[in-house]
Design an enzyme around this catalytic site. Sequence first.
Site, PDB file in Angstrom:
ATOM      1  N   LYS A  29      34.416  37.943  38.518  1.00 23.79           N
ATOM      2  CA  LYS A  29      35.233  37.530  38.912  1.00 23.79           C
ATOM      3  C   LYS A  29      36.196  38.309  40.056  1.00 23.79           C
ATOM      4  O   LYS A  29      37.328  38.416  40.499  1.00 23.79           O
ATOM      5  CB  LYS A  29      36.217  38.711  37.158  1.00 23.79           C
ATOM      6  CG  LYS A  29      35.370  37.926  36.110  1.00 23.79           C
ATOM      7  CD  LYS A  29      36.640  38.198  35.070  1.00 23.79           C
ATOM      8  CE  LYS A  29      36.369  40.232  33.967  1.00 23.79           C
ATOM      9  NZ  LYS A  29      36.833  40.388  33.829  1.00 23.79           N
ATOM     10  N   LYS A  71      36.498  41.114  41.129  1.00 22.07           N
ATOM     11  CA  LYS A  71      36.780  42.623  40.826  1.00 22.07           C
ATOM     12  C   LYS A  71      36.001  43.606  41.100  1.00 22.07           C
ATOM     13  O   LYS A  71      34.862  43.769  40.803  1.00 22.07           O
ATOM     14  CB  LYS A  71      37.469  43.120  39.295  1.00 22.07           C
ATOM     15  CG  LYS A  71      38.210  42.693  38.975  1.00 22.07           C
ATOM     16  CD  LYS A  71      39.356  42.675  37.992  1.00 22.07           C
ATOM     17  CE  LYS A  71      40.751  42.746  36.637  1.00 22.07           C
ATOM     18  NZ  LYS A  71      41.001  42.936  35.392  1.00 22.07           N
TER      19      LYS A  71
END
Length: 133
Positions: free
Chosen positions: A45, A47
């Site tokens: 993602k 992140k």
Amino acid sequence: MTRTVITYGTFDLFHIGHLRLLQRLHAMGDMLIVAVSTDEFNAIKGKKTTIRFDDRCDIVRNLRCVDLVIPERNWAQKPTDILNYEVSLFGMGSDWTGKFDELRRYCEVIYLPRTEGVSSTQIKQSVCALTPT
Ligand code: CTP
């Protein structure tokens, strides 16, 4: 019949917005399952977390409002989780509004208002701003 609620998230630097969301979801059913994103899934993602997966799970698992923690490993697992755990309600914060409407074919879907003024990203930025260079 047990009314099971499920939610998904990273829960890095656990904060009051996370707690309020989980408390509200807990109040909407008999059992709350929280799927915590693995470090590998967060990398997909884009992140990067400050707190590692095992510790994020441990914090969430030990909240009074949480009954079960499972790993979130990919985008595709939600329908399987909903069916396997016989989930009645899927709930997320309002930053996800509309994103999971297709799950309505399996269970109820709700988006709750986010707690204003706090996020993991904002905490990281505040700490960085305090750190002398
Ligand atoms: N959430 C919330 N209120 C906040 C922050 C998060 O209700 N102030 C909810 C999100 O909507 C999500 C769940 O908490 O359903 C987990 O969110 P997560 O992405 O882990 O937290 P954030 O603080 O939003 O993290 P980031 O800044 O990395 O996006």
